[in-house]
Write an enzyme that holds these catalytic residues in place. Sequence first.
Site, PDB file in Angstrom:
ATOM      1  N   ASP A   1      57.436 -32.700  -7.157  1.00 39.08           N
ATOM      2  CA  ASP A   1      57.831 -31.357  -6.741  1.00 39.08           C
ATOM      3  C   ASP A   1      59.353 -31.351  -6.647  1.00 39.08           C
ATOM      4  OD1 ASP A   1      58.252 -28.908  -5.418  1.00 39.08           O
ATOM      5  OD2 ASP A   1      56.474 -29.147  -4.165  1.00 39.08           O
TER       6      ASP A   1
ATOM      7  N   ASP B   1      61.738 -23.540  -7.654  1.00 40.36           N
ATOM      8  CA  ASP B   1      60.857 -24.538  -7.014  1.00 40.36           C
ATOM      9  C   ASP B   1      59.675 -24.736  -7.967  1.00 40.36           C
ATOM     10  OD1 ASP B   1      59.345 -26.037  -5.220  1.00 40.36           O
ATOM     11  OD2 ASP B   1      59.206 -24.470  -3.693  1.00 40.36           O
TER      12      ASP B   1
ATOM     13  N   HIS C   1      55.220 -19.480  -0.867  1.00 40.15           N
ATOM     14  CA  HIS C   1      56.191 -18.944   0.102  1.00 40.15           C
ATOM     15  C   HIS C   1      57.229 -18.077  -0.567  1.00 40.15           C
ATOM     16  CE1 HIS C   1      58.796 -22.274  -1.392  1.00 40.15           C
ATOM     17  NE2 HIS C   1      57.637 -22.894  -1.516  1.00 40.15           N
TER      18      HIS C   1
ATOM     19  N   HIS D   1      61.582 -21.384   2.651  1.00 44.98           N
ATOM     20  CA  HIS D   1      60.350 -20.781   3.182  1.00 44.98           C
ATOM     21  C   HIS D   1      60.766 -19.581   4.027  1.00 44.98           C
ATOM     22  CE1 HIS D   1      57.210 -23.981   2.263  1.00 44.98           C
ATOM     23  NE2 HIS D   1      58.316 -24.404   1.711  1.00 44.98           N
TER      24      HIS D   1
ATOM     25  N   GLU E   1      51.935 -22.075  -5.195  1.00 47.06           N
ATOM     26  CA  GLU E   1      51.637 -23.503  -5.328  1.00 47.06           C
ATOM     27  C   GLU E   1      50.254 -23.894  -4.853  1.00 47.06           C
ATOM     28  OE1 GLU E   1      54.087 -26.173  -2.901  1.00 47.06           O
ATOM     29  OE2 GLU E   1      55.170 -24.448  -2.150  1.00 47.06           O
TER      30      GLU E   1
ATOM     31  N   GLU F   1      53.014 -25.771  -9.395  1.00 46.60           N
ATOM     32  CA  GLU F   1      53.838 -24.747  -8.751  1.00 46.60           C
ATOM     33  C   GLU F   1      54.819 -24.121  -9.732  1.00 46.60           C
ATOM     34  OE1 GLU F   1      56.418 -26.253  -5.622  1.00 46.60           O
ATOM     35  OE2 GLU F   1      56.586 -24.248  -4.741  1.00 46.60           O
TER      36      GLU F   1
HETATM   37 MN    MN Z   1      57.824 -27.168  -4.406  1.00 49.43          MN
HETATM   38 MN    MN Z   2      57.308 -24.604  -2.758  1.00 50.40          MN
END
Ligand code: MN
Ligand code: MN
Length: 303
Positions: A89, A100, A160, A168, A193, A287
């Site tokens: 990630d 992200d 998020h 977030h 995600e 994600e």
């Molecule tokens: Mn992530």
């Molecule tokens: Mn994330």
Amino acid sequence: MDDEEKQRMLKNFSDAGKIASKIASEVPKIVVPGESYFDIAESLEKMIFDAGAKPAFPVNISVNDIAAHFTPEADSQALIGEKDVVKVDLGVQIDGCIGDIAVTVDLSGEHGKLLEASQAALEAAISTIKPNVSVGKVGAVIEREIVSRGFKPIQNLTGHKIVPYILHAGVEIPNISSSASYEFKEGDIFAVEPFSSTGSGRVADTSQVEIFSLQAAPKLRLRYSRELLNHISSTYFSLPFAERWLRNVFNSKMALSAALRELLNSGALHPYPVLRDTGKGIVSQHEHTIIVEHDSARMLTSP
Ligand code: MN
Ligand code: MN
């Protein structure tokens, strides 16, 4: 925010997303049995810097029943195993605008269905997102895709909302059906995600913590602690960082560990414990970061 600032922000999100996507596409070449966690994390983070951006958070390398938040220590000797299921990630930021993205590599070759479940859930979620759709409805779509393949979505991890410098940003996308009523609006940026699991579908904190973020600036006793707090706030703002990243701030390891301890004990830092599936199941994660458009969602973490 005037129009010019808004355009610049959107360009930063778009550029960060493209860089994140390009680097994520290198992950399957780098994550191979016998490779060290440390080298994987540091080489991906170097690619981010080399692309003219910064990591939005430490590269997470979470293996098998570890679902999230593991990043190697500075002196880590740990190696990727022959049959590991590896979630990588990574986050790229340009002036706080974050892409992200996460991918899973199945070195065992035995968990194709599990990976397909989180991948299909991600695709179905993205094609559901548009203005006036609720986050709870997207959660239901994610749950359906994963459960129909015989696995469990991880119910206490979520997507998020993202705003500059805040990973977030208050609104979550559940990975299960939910009455959560926030409705997407044009221009919203979210990370989606889904996690699929062969275990319990819940994660719990372990005692290990490698990732932190700054959350307060209390009075500190040690000069080292005050220096470290200044370093963190001017370098990472409130974005997550790894203890590994601080290894060259002082000449002495003892100074760093004393300063970190005081920052933690004083409440200056928010810890992100390593998260494990409570049923010791194998976990897959996919994600992407998206922007909500007039009648759809567009992937930002794409070439
Ligand atoms: Mn992530
Ligand atoms: Mn994330």
